[in-house]
Design a protein around this motif. Structure first.
Motif, PDB file in Angstrom:
ATOM      1  N   ARG A 129       0.831  -1.211   0.000  1.00  0.00           N
ATOM      2  CA  ARG A 129       0.000   0.000   0.000  1.00  0.00           C
ATOM      3  C   ARG A 129       0.859   1.252   0.000  1.00  0.00           C
ATOM      4  N   LEU A 130       1.889   1.244   0.850  1.00  0.00           N
ATOM      5  CA  LEU A 130       2.755   2.424   0.934  1.00  0.00           C
ATOM      6  C   LEU A 130       3.557   2.648  -0.350  1.00  0.00           C
ATOM      7  N   GLN A 131       3.922   1.583  -1.031  1.00  0.00           N
ATOM      8  CA  GLN A 131       4.669   1.698  -2.284  1.00  0.00           C
ATOM      9  C   GLN A 131       3.762   1.914  -3.492  1.00  0.00           C
ATOM     10  N   ARG A 132       2.456   1.918  -3.234  1.00  0.00           N
ATOM     11  CA  ARG A 132       1.457   2.061  -4.298  1.00  0.00           C
ATOM     12  C   ARG A 132       1.661   1.020  -5.403  1.00  0.00           C
ATOM     13  N   ALA A 133       1.860  -0.218  -4.957  1.00  0.00           N
ATOM     14  CA  ALA A 133       2.087  -1.328  -5.881  1.00  0.00           C
ATOM     15  C   ALA A 133       0.811  -1.632  -6.657  1.00  0.00           C
ATOM     16  N   ALA A 134       1.000  -2.077  -7.879  1.00  0.00           N
ATOM     17  CA  ALA A 134      -0.142  -2.375  -8.733  1.00  0.00           C
ATOM     18  C   ALA A 134      -0.900  -3.615  -8.258  1.00  0.00           C
ATOM     19  N   ASP A 135      -0.217  -4.510  -7.568  1.00  0.00           N
ATOM     20  CA  ASP A 135      -0.877  -5.737  -7.120  1.00  0.00           C
ATOM     21  C   ASP A 135      -1.446  -5.622  -5.700  1.00  0.00           C
TER      22      ASP A 135
END
Length: 135
Positions: free
Chosen positions: A72-78
């Motif tokens: 969530r913090l890295q704004r990951a696509a998965d």
């Protein structure tokens, strides 16, 4: 004579670091508590055939929540927000179940008298274990 059990039960301790998550995520997890069914939902979430004892799944749930929070913090696509909320619901429910399931602590002054031991041995119907009141 005092009674000392051979098993010491400890209440679950909170993690060293408290969970600091967005207010909306915590609020959604609290609201989801009403619909949580431990037998059904925990098995599905952990992908197991049986439900573990209360509190036993907490380390696994916390590890998965930490990975989801990092995504969530890295704004990951998965990143799966729905699964994150489900894991948070499970953590709150498991913490509540673990505290409710833990036995009450035994205080240092707890003693069992000779009369109570005699009643217990009589209830168990064990011959020769009755303790006389006074010799």
């Amino acid at each position: 004579m005092s009674y000392m059990p051979n098993v010491i039960a400890f209440r679950p301790r909170p993690a060293a670091q408290p969970l600091r998550r967005p207010r909306l995520l915590i609020r959604a997890a609290r609201e989801g508590q009403a619909g949580w069914r431990r037998d059904r939902d925990l098995r599905r979430l952990l992908r197991t055939d049986h439900c573990p004892t209360p509190g036993a799944a907490l380390p696994r749930l916390r590890a998965e929540e930490a990975a989801l929070n990092e995504a969530r913090l890295q704004r990951a696509a998965d990143y799966d927000m729905h699964r994150h909320v489900l894991v948070m619901i499970a953590i709150l429910a498991e913490m509540r179940a673990a505290v409710a399931d833990a036995p009450a602590p035994v205080t240092a002054g707890t003693r069992i008298g000779a009369a109570m031991l005699a009643q217990m041995s009589a209830a168990l119907n064990v011959p020769g274990t009755a303790i006389p009141a006074r010799p």
